[in-house]
Design a protein around this motif. Structure first.
Motif, mmCIF file in Angstrom:
data_model
loop_
_atom_site.group_PDB
_atom_site.id
_atom_site.type_symbol
_atom_site.label_atom_id
_atom_site.label_comp_id
_atom_site.label_asym_id
_atom_site.label_seq_id
_atom_site.Cartn_x
_atom_site.Cartn_y
_atom_site.Cartn_z
ATOM 1 N N ARG A 214 20.230 103.691 39.572
ATOM 2 C CA ARG A 214 19.915 102.155 39.159
ATOM 3 C C ARG A 214 18.659 101.438 40.103
ATOM 4 N NH1 ARG A 214 24.239 98.758 35.873
ATOM 5 N NH2 ARG A 214 24.767 100.172 34.471
ATOM 6 N N THR A 215 18.573 102.169 41.291
ATOM 7 C CA THR A 215 17.554 101.883 42.358
ATOM 8 C C THR A 215 16.476 102.395 42.078
ATOM 9 O OG1 THR A 215 19.337 101.366 43.988
ATOM 10 C CG2 THR A 215 17.143 101.643 44.796
ATOM 11 N N VAL A 216 16.521 103.822 41.576
ATOM 12 C CA VAL A 216 15.322 104.490 41.148
ATOM 13 C C VAL A 216 14.587 103.965 39.816
ATOM 14 C CG1 VAL A 216 14.588 107.003 41.111
ATOM 15 C CG2 VAL A 216 16.038 106.572 42.741
ATOM 16 N N TYR A 217 15.728 103.921 38.967
ATOM 17 C CA TYR A 217 15.346 103.617 37.494
ATOM 18 C C TYR A 217 16.070 102.404 37.107
ATOM 19 C CZ TYR A 217 12.971 108.152 37.435
ATOM 20 O OH TYR A 217 12.221 109.514 37.614
ATOM 21 N N PRO A 218 15.652 101.360 37.553
ATOM 22 C CA PRO A 218 16.578 100.182 37.205
ATOM 23 C C PRO A 218 16.225 99.840 35.595
ATOM 24 C CG PRO A 218 14.435 99.423 38.412
ATOM 25 C CD PRO A 218 14.782 101.146 38.481
ATOM 26 N N GLU A 219 15.561 100.298 34.942
ATOM 27 C CA GLU A 219 15.234 100.070 33.615
ATOM 28 C C GLU A 219 16.119 100.773 32.764
ATOM 29 O OE1 GLU A 219 12.147 103.308 34.335
ATOM 30 O OE2 GLU A 219 13.113 101.726 35.467
ATOM 31 N N HIS A 224 27.168 102.811 31.226
ATOM 32 C CA HIS A 224 27.367 101.551 31.006
ATOM 33 C C HIS A 224 28.341 100.999 31.759
ATOM 34 C CE1 HIS A 224 27.783 97.943 28.860
ATOM 35 N NE2 HIS A 224 29.036 98.180 28.859
ATOM 36 N N ILE A 225 28.204 99.900 32.739
ATOM 37 C CA ILE A 225 29.295 99.351 33.517
ATOM 38 C C ILE A 225 29.687 97.909 32.899
ATOM 39 C CG2 ILE A 225 29.267 98.383 35.626
ATOM 40 C CD1 ILE A 225 28.830 101.380 35.703
ATOM 41 N N GLU A 226 30.913 97.958 32.891
ATOM 42 C CA GLU A 226 31.358 96.743 32.583
ATOM 43 C C GLU A 226 31.350 95.697 33.546
ATOM 44 O OE1 GLU A 226 32.846 93.634 30.830
ATOM 45 O OE2 GLU A 226 32.859 95.363 29.428
ATOM 46 N N ASN A 227 30.607 94.741 33.577
ATOM 47 C CA ASN A 227 30.657 93.699 34.575
ATOM 48 C C ASN A 227 31.990 92.969 34.899
ATOM 49 O OD1 ASN A 227 27.903 94.276 35.235
ATOM 50 N ND2 ASN A 227 27.136 92.833 33.612
ATOM 51 N N LEU A 259 43.217 103.351 30.588
ATOM 52 C CA LEU A 259 41.845 102.947 31.311
ATOM 53 C C LEU A 259 40.773 103.466 30.365
ATOM 54 C CD1 LEU A 259 42.512 104.492 35.018
ATOM 55 C CD2 LEU A 259 42.785 102.185 34.321
ATOM 56 N N PRO A 260 39.805 102.806 30.153
ATOM 57 C CA PRO A 260 38.452 102.782 29.569
ATOM 58 C C PRO A 260 37.857 103.962 30.011
ATOM 59 C CG PRO A 260 38.160 101.030 30.785
ATOM 60 C CD PRO A 260 39.761 101.166 31.025
ATOM 61 N N PRO A 261 37.013 104.641 29.073
ATOM 62 C CA PRO A 261 36.153 105.860 29.441
ATOM 63 C C PRO A 261 35.207 105.593 30.792
ATOM 64 C CG PRO A 261 36.017 105.614 27.037
ATOM 65 C CD PRO A 261 36.771 104.253 27.763
ATOM 66 N N TYR A 262 35.367 106.408 31.764
ATOM 67 C CA TYR A 262 34.565 106.318 32.939
ATOM 68 C C TYR A 262 34.745 105.153 33.889
ATOM 69 C CZ TYR A 262 32.011 109.871 30.287
ATOM 70 O OH TYR A 262 31.565 111.141 29.678
ATOM 71 N N TYR A 263 36.267 104.556 33.632
ATOM 72 C CA TYR A 263 36.308 103.610 34.593
ATOM 73 C C TYR A 263 35.914 103.651 35.823
ATOM 74 C CZ TYR A 263 39.387 100.072 36.834
ATOM 75 O OH TYR A 263 39.989 99.075 37.355
ATOM 76 N N GLY A 268 33.582 102.040 41.029
ATOM 77 C CA GLY A 268 33.111 102.296 42.291
ATOM 78 C C GLY A 268 31.557 101.925 42.341
ATOM 79 N N TYR A 269 30.952 101.626 41.273
ATOM 80 C CA TYR A 269 29.592 101.168 41.382
ATOM 81 C C TYR A 269 29.707 99.467 41.958
ATOM 82 C CZ TYR A 269 25.566 98.426 39.735
ATOM 83 O OH TYR A 269 24.457 97.410 39.531
ATOM 84 N N LYS A 270 30.678 98.776 41.361
ATOM 85 C CA LYS A 270 30.942 97.449 41.255
ATOM 86 C C LYS A 270 31.668 97.278 42.997
ATOM 87 C CE LYS A 270 33.282 96.751 37.759
ATOM 88 N NZ LYS A 270 33.918 96.037 36.797
#
Length: 306
Positions: A214-219, A224-227, A259-263, A268-270
């Motif tokens: 997301r740093t390299v390609y923020p767009e 998909h990350i659940e905030n 757990l939801p997919p790719y939880y 870890g991202y958060k």
């Protein structure tokens, strides 16, 4: 000399005494380039160019085990470049041990790959990623035509596998390569072969890669990350964070069950995001080097579940 070579080729094709119809070498399959400023080396191995030979050999030898033909025509010519000495060999199991058999789809993917747009997307990502996180070793990306829903994988320092099918866009390739490049960089710098890694360490390992992509390609949204912070899911995993258990790590990362997919990727991202918010002056080189325990504790991540 030229006439002798042509005669030998014709004999080979006529007698079928030569095991494969292609004279392609690894060099023929390889696109090599360097970072324009640092000279960091890269190579893209066009493994998909071997699949016409694979399909042809299967048609000629219908009684021969498919996996044997696949290994002889596709895997053996590229094994050293794509798989040998990988730190995470289990990540390449699907490519090494499962022979593709959906030939109609594969032929379509090969034709699409020949327009080189995916190769250019890989190159773009490698240049941008290595501008932020440079290292000395050569990075090799191997591209396969792959029906189904396979995942891009990093096998270790300098070894990335990219599948291509109808679901893979140039944007996904760019973000995915950045994600796997971060794994490659981290492995080259910090991997310890005799160490067991905890669930927390594996979550942060993936979280750093998501943050980097997301740093390299923020767009581009690759994952998909659940905030939101869901207490019921956290309660399922919090007591396992310090377990040295790869299977449990994979369960949490990939989701499933309650757990939801790719939880685990999102969690870890958060964790990494929380840490960076507390230490905004750190660069990607610096936060990549921080141990998982410090990412968790110094990012005060537990406060989200209090």
């Amino acid at each position: 000399m030229k006439r002798v070579y042509i005669l030998f080729t014709l004999l080979c094709l006529t007698i079928i005494g030569c095991s494969h119809s292609s004279d392609r070498t690894l060099q023929d399959l390889t696109y090599s380039f360097q970072h324009p400023e640092t000279g960091q080396p890269f190579q893209i191995i066009k493994a998909y160019q071997l699949f016409d030979d694979y399909i042809s050999e299967v048609e000629k030898n219908p009684d021969k085990p498919l996996i044997d033909v696949y290994k002889e025509t596709v895997i053996d010519p590229i094994y050293d470049a794509c798989f040998k000495d990988a730190e995470y060999p289990f990540m390449g199991k699907d490519y090494l041990e499962e022979a593709p058999d959906r030939f109609t789809e594969i032929k379509i993917y090969i034709e699409q790959l020949e327009n080189e747009s995916i190769i250019e997307a890989i190159k773009d990502s490698l240049i941008k990623s290595s501008t932020i996180l440079p290292y000395e070793i050569e990075t090799t990306v191997c591209v396969f035509p792959t029906p189904g829903t396979p995942r891009m994988v990093n096998l270790g320092a300098g070894k990335i596998i990219i599948p291509y099918n109808q679901y893979i866009t140039e944007e996904l390739v760019k973000a995915g390569v950045a994600h796997e490049y971060h794994h490659s960089y981290w492995t080259a710098k910090y991997y310890q072969p005799n160490k067991y890694y905890s669930v927390l360490e594996n979550l942060v390992f993936e979280g750093k890669a998501v943050m980097f992509e997301r740093t390299v390609y923020p767009e581009i949204e690759f994952f998909h990350i659940e905030n939101a912070y869901h207490q019921q899911y956290w309660d399922e995993v919090k007591d396992d964070l310090h377990k040295m258990d790869l299977n449990r790590s994979l369960e949490v990362l990939n989701g499933g069950g309650n757990l939801p997919p790719y939880y685990g990727y999102g969690e870890g991202y958060k964790m990494v995001k929380s840490f960076i918010e507390e230490h905004p002056h750190l660069s990607p080189v610096e936060w990549t080097s921080i141990e998982a325990k410090d990412i968790f504790e110094k990012g005060n991540y537990a406060r989200h579940y209090e």
